[in-house]
Design an enzyme around this catalytic site. Sequence first.
Site, PDB file in Angstrom:
ATOM      1  N   ARG A  51       0.840  -1.195   0.000  1.00 51.16           N
ATOM      2  CA  ARG A  51       0.000   0.000   0.000  1.00 51.16           C
ATOM      3  C   ARG A  51       0.873   1.242   0.000  1.00 51.16           C
ATOM      4  O   ARG A  51       1.413   1.618   1.047  1.00 51.16           O
ATOM      5  CB  ARG A  51      -0.899   0.018   1.232  1.00 51.16           C
ATOM      6  CG  ARG A  51      -1.831  -1.173   1.336  1.00 51.16           C
ATOM      7  CD  ARG A  51      -2.684  -1.049   2.588  1.00 51.16           C
ATOM      8  NE  ARG A  51      -3.621  -2.156   2.728  1.00 51.16           N
ATOM      9  CZ  ARG A  51      -4.547  -2.239   3.683  1.00 51.16           C
ATOM     10  NH1 ARG A  51      -4.617  -1.283   4.598  1.00 51.16           N
ATOM     11  NH2 ARG A  51      -5.366  -3.271   3.740  1.00 51.16           N
ATOM     12  N   ASP A  53       1.427   5.182   0.129  1.00 49.73           N
ATOM     13  CA  ASP A  53       0.667   6.256   0.755  1.00 49.73           C
ATOM     14  C   ASP A  53       0.142   7.248  -0.272  1.00 49.73           C
ATOM     15  O   ASP A  53       0.585   7.284  -1.418  1.00 49.73           O
ATOM     16  CB  ASP A  53       1.552   7.027   1.744  1.00 49.73           C
ATOM     17  CG  ASP A  53       2.039   6.183   2.895  1.00 49.73           C
ATOM     18  OD1 ASP A  53       1.411   5.144   3.174  1.00 49.73           O
ATOM     19  OD2 ASP A  53       3.046   6.568   3.523  1.00 49.73           O
ATOM     20  N   ARG A 198       9.753   7.155   4.891  1.00 54.21           N
ATOM     21  CA  ARG A 198       9.735   8.594   5.145  1.00 54.21           C
ATOM     22  C   ARG A 198      10.377   8.946   6.488  1.00 54.21           C
ATOM     23  O   ARG A 198      11.024   9.995   6.632  1.00 54.21           O
ATOM     24  CB  ARG A 198       8.298   9.093   5.083  1.00 54.21           C
ATOM     25  CG  ARG A 198       7.679   8.959   3.700  1.00 54.21           C
ATOM     26  CD  ARG A 198       6.173   9.067   3.712  1.00 54.21           C
ATOM     27  NE  ARG A 198       5.730  10.357   4.195  1.00 54.21           N
ATOM     28  CZ  ARG A 198       4.442  10.681   4.389  1.00 54.21           C
ATOM     29  NH1 ARG A 198       3.503   9.791   4.136  1.00 54.21           N
ATOM     30  NH2 ARG A 198       4.131  11.885   4.830  1.00 54.21           N
TER      31      ARG A 198
END
Length: 250
Positions: A51, A53, A198
């Site tokens: 998945r 973001d 991140r």
Amino acid sequence: MRNFKLLLEYDGTRYKGWQKQGNTEQTISAKFEAMLQKMLNQKIEVHGSGRTDAGVHALGQVAHFKADTSMTTEEIHAYLNEYLPLDIRVLSVEEMPLLFHSRLHAKKKTYCYHIYLDKKPPVFMRHQVFCHEGFLDIKAMKQGAALLLGTHDFQSFCATKKGKKSTVRTLYECQIEQEAHMLTIRVTGNGFLYHMVRILAGTLVEIGEGTREWNSLSELLEAKDRSKAGKTLPACGVTLINVDYEEDVT
């Protein structure tokens, strides 16, 4: 019933991520499901390798779907690229064994975080980079990155509270390269936690800025505490580069 593997790329700027959501159709998987259902006249579920973001991009995302159809892979490929939005492109369509699963059979994934070392990015890169103005100690960042290699509990680099799922992951590569104004953090692992890329990038940037010591990353891993890691950098800098699979899936 047949099983099809999709290799695709997309600019994630205007999408709410990969995963289908009940309150919006503006996700990558929702676009694919709507197009495939129209093409094949049957309910289709598209499963991705992971998945990404909202705002994250991909050069080598992998997905699969099962369908009862006589269409060739070439026909499916051509149809999708004709009708999908211009910021999504199918690179290939391949028929796979029925047991193939794009997420469960993935062995490792590679992401890049792109940092443009200036106040303002080039116009055509503005949605794909995070801008950083000011000096970064690249040598210290590389020293810190080396401490992240191997198998560790990366709970400190996960944006969600630990639940039943393990936060142990293996990083095979964490490279930092600079070419002119572009700084690229390239990470390869057997899997990634929510916002992990991140947060890793944000922590390494803090090392580069001098607000964090490079050799503190060992303690940070042991702490298993998100509050002790660096900031979460914006999603725009993240690109999924490729996904590697087991050789034999029968």
